[in-house]
Design a protein around this motif. Structure first.
Motif, PDB file in Angstrom:
ATOM      1  N   LYS A  51       0.770  -1.092   0.001  1.00 35.70           N
ATOM      2  CA  LYS A  51      -0.074   0.015  -0.066  1.00 35.70           C
ATOM      3  C   LYS A  51       1.033   1.180   0.088  1.00 35.70           C
ATOM      4  O   LYS A  51       0.381   2.366  -0.626  1.00 35.70           O
ATOM      5  CB  LYS A  51      -0.835  -0.094   1.408  1.00 35.70           C
ATOM      6  N   ALA A  52       2.116   1.012   0.695  1.00 38.79           N
ATOM      7  CA  ALA A  52       2.857   2.484   0.704  1.00 38.79           C
ATOM      8  C   ALA A  52       3.412   2.591  -0.579  1.00 38.79           C
ATOM      9  O   ALA A  52       3.641   3.924  -0.885  1.00 38.79           O
ATOM     10  CB  ALA A  52       4.024   2.066   1.729  1.00 38.79           C
ATOM     11  N   GLY A  53       4.002   1.489  -1.314  1.00 37.19           N
ATOM     12  CA  GLY A  53       4.322   1.909  -2.526  1.00 37.19           C
ATOM     13  C   GLY A  53       5.839   1.833  -2.628  1.00 37.19           C
ATOM     14  O   GLY A  53       6.631   1.929  -1.640  1.00 37.19           O
ATOM     15  N   PRO A  54       6.394   2.333  -3.866  1.00 37.59           N
ATOM     16  CA  PRO A  54       7.790   2.194  -4.101  1.00 37.59           C
ATOM     17  C   PRO A  54       8.651   3.352  -3.375  1.00 37.59           C
ATOM     18  O   PRO A  54       9.977   3.198  -3.450  1.00 37.59           O
ATOM     19  CB  PRO A  54       7.901   2.118  -5.370  1.00 37.59           C
ATOM     20  N   SER A  55       8.038   4.269  -3.085  1.00 42.38           N
ATOM     21  CA  SER A  55       8.528   5.433  -2.500  1.00 42.38           C
ATOM     22  C   SER A  55       9.057   5.107  -1.082  1.00 42.38           C
ATOM     23  O   SER A  55       9.988   5.719  -0.507  1.00 42.38           O
ATOM     24  CB  SER A  55       7.512   6.593  -2.105  1.00 42.38           C
ATOM     25  N   LEU A  56       8.506   4.038  -0.210  1.00 40.77           N
ATOM     26  CA  LEU A  56       8.964   3.797   0.913  1.00 40.77           C
ATOM     27  C   LEU A  56      10.478   3.219   1.260  1.00 40.77           C
ATOM     28  O   LEU A  56      10.753   2.366   0.590  1.00 40.77           O
ATOM     29  CB  LEU A  56       8.203   2.743   1.651  1.00 40.77           C
ATOM     30  N   LYS A  57      11.308   3.918   2.100  1.00 39.25           N
ATOM     31  CA  LYS A  57      12.514   3.637   2.364  1.00 39.25           C
ATOM     32  C   LYS A  57      12.830   2.883   3.814  1.00 39.25           C
ATOM     33  O   LYS A  57      13.765   1.990   3.674  1.00 39.25           O
ATOM     34  CB  LYS A  57      13.490   4.848   2.244  1.00 39.25           C
ATOM     35  N   VAL A  58      12.003   3.350   4.544  1.00 38.26           N
ATOM     36  CA  VAL A  58      12.279   2.955   6.050  1.00 38.26           C
ATOM     37  C   VAL A  58      10.851   2.689   6.998  1.00 38.26           C
ATOM     38  O   VAL A  58      10.372   3.332   6.761  1.00 38.26           O
ATOM     39  CB  VAL A  58      13.120   4.048   6.567  1.00 38.26           C
ATOM     40  N   VAL A  59      11.162   1.703   7.832  1.00 37.71           N
ATOM     41  CA  VAL A  59      10.082   1.582   8.858  1.00 37.71           C
ATOM     42  C   VAL A  59      10.965   1.300  10.049  1.00 37.71           C
ATOM     43  O   VAL A  59      11.892   0.787  10.278  1.00 37.71           O
ATOM     44  CB  VAL A  59       9.428  -0.028   8.747  1.00 37.71           C
ATOM     45  N   SER A  60      10.438   2.511  10.950  1.00 34.62           N
ATOM     46  CA  SER A  60      11.011   2.632  12.157  1.00 34.62           C
ATOM     47  C   SER A  60      10.086   2.264  13.293  1.00 34.62           C
ATOM     48  O   SER A  60       9.074   2.894  13.365  1.00 34.62           O
ATOM     49  CB  SER A  60      11.629   4.067  12.272  1.00 34.62           C
ATOM     50  N   THR A  61      10.510   1.337  14.142  1.00 34.86           N
ATOM     51  CA  THR A  61       9.429   0.982  15.353  1.00 34.86           C
ATOM     52  C   THR A  61       9.913   1.412  16.645  1.00 34.86           C
ATOM     53  O   THR A  61      11.155   1.591  16.991  1.00 34.86           O
ATOM     54  CB  THR A  61       9.227  -0.624  15.390  1.00 34.86           C
ATOM     55  N   VAL A  62       9.021   2.065  17.332  1.00 29.02           N
ATOM     56  CA  VAL A  62       9.142   2.405  18.846  1.00 29.02           C
ATOM     57  C   VAL A  62       8.986   1.324  19.978  1.00 29.02           C
ATOM     58  O   VAL A  62       8.173   1.041  20.396  1.00 29.02           O
ATOM     59  CB  VAL A  62       8.285   3.531  19.186  1.00 29.02           C
ATOM     60  N   SER A  63      10.238   0.394  19.448  1.00 27.17           N
ATOM     61  CA  SER A  63      10.187  -1.024  20.415  1.00 27.17           C
ATOM     62  C   SER A  63      11.489  -1.636  20.040  1.00 27.17           C
ATOM     63  O   SER A  63      12.322  -1.247  19.116  1.00 27.17           O
ATOM     64  CB  SER A  63       9.067  -1.734  19.841  1.00 27.17           C
TER      65      SER A  63
END
Length: 332
Positions: A51-63
């Motif tokens: 859903k995010a698509g090809p623009s997404l570079k990073v997922v950052s989790t607060v854990s």
């Protein structure tokens, strides 16, 4: 938020409420995002990443844990994943000691007695509400503390227990990791202990007066504390789990408490959480103290965790080195 808002090149979209983010809102607003900061309840799976698509570079989790992130899918999407290790060590270590004391000294039963207005009806007797003492009372005594997992949080917990007069530290960790005799000898000298020893899980169960479960989750540690392990523990021993609920077989632990195999348990995590209701077998056990996964819930720690998460996402977007990045090189 100040770190993110200070970057003029970033457009920041924020879930506006002080509660868990609704999935529908996240799915709508993640479209076209370059980075996303998530909390532990949010599932980062193929559906979200597509859903995010090809623009997404990073997922950052607060854990510090990242079981809610599909690492294989993240690697396939060529993403970076940030997390927040180290900063919650002290908070979880503090809580682990608290759980050990509450479980051993019947804290849950005592609080319940007062809150339900039953203290006036409670009949005092010499051994009423007594439990095993964590601290030693004589030089001739031994007090053996066990750790399933012996990383940063376990060693911080050990340091907090030293003033209680513990004499031995036992631990069991990844079987493929050889014993670190030099480190263990240094810890024993530093804390004035008779020994710090790596043992197998059977000896850990037999010898520990308090057994702290502080190991990572995942398939390799699923139900590592099972009926067989619990049956080997002392009748006066305490089990504390402040890591992941999946490490402990809840039904086996409830049986152990009900039948008196061990004295009590202190849990900050339970398998299947947050779906832990009054009908849960562990909730029904008076000597089981359960907290709703609040190990990192101090103002100082949550502040550091959210700061680290913001630093991770900013660094990844700008092509810089992330302060805390999950290694995805082996997941594909």
């Amino acid at each position: 938020m100040a770190l993110l808002e200070a970057r003029a090149e970033l457009d920041v979209i924020v879930w506006p409420e002080d509660r868990a983010c609704e999935r529908s809102w996240l799915m709508e607003n993640v479209v076209g995002a370059t980075g996303v900061i998530v909390m532990f309840p949010e599932k980062v799976n193929t559906e979200l990443l597509d859903k995010a698509g090809p623009s997404l570079k990073v997922v950052s989790t607060v854990s510090v844990g990242y079981e809610h992130i599909d690492l294989k899918a993240a690697a396939q999407h060529n993403l970076k994943v940030g997390y927040t290790p180290d900063v919650l060590t002290d908070a979880v270590a503090d809580l682990s000691v608290m759980l050990a004391l509450m479980a051993g000294r019947n804290g849950g039963i005592g609080v319940d007695l007062v809150q339900k207005g039953q203290w006036p009806n409670f009949s005092w007797s010499p051994f009423a509400l007594c439990g095993p003492q964590l601290s030693t009372t004589a030089a001739s005594q031994t007090r053996k503390i066990g750790f399933l997992g012996f990383g940063r949080i376990a060693q911080a917990t050990l340091a907090r227990l030293v003033p209680f007069g513990i004499t031995h530290c036992l631990y069991s960790s990844n079987p493929s990791s050889p014993p670190n005799y030099a480190r263990d000898a240094a810890l024993a000298k530093q804390h004035n202990l008779r020994a710090v020893s790596k043992v197998d899980i059977d000896e850990l169960a037999r010898e520990s007066d308090v057994l702290f479960v502080l190991a990572p989750g995942g398939s390799g540690t699923y139900h590592v504390v099972n009926e067989a392990v619990l049956k080997k523990m002392k009748r006066t021993s305490i089990l504390v789990n402040a890591s992941r609920g999946t490490l402990v077989d809840s039904d086996a632990l409830a049986k152990a408490l009900r039948e008196g195999w061990i004295w009590g348990a202190g849990l900050d995590v339970v398998e299947g959480e947050p779906n832990v209701t009054i009908d849960h077998p562990l909730v029904k056990e008076p000597r089981c103290v359960i907290l709703p996964h609040i190990g990192s819930a101090t103002l100082e720690t949550r502040g550091e965790m959210t700061t680290r998460a913001a630093q991770n996402v900013i660094a990844a977007i700008l092509g810089e080195e992330m302060p805390s990045q999950v290694d995805l090189s082996t997941v594909l």
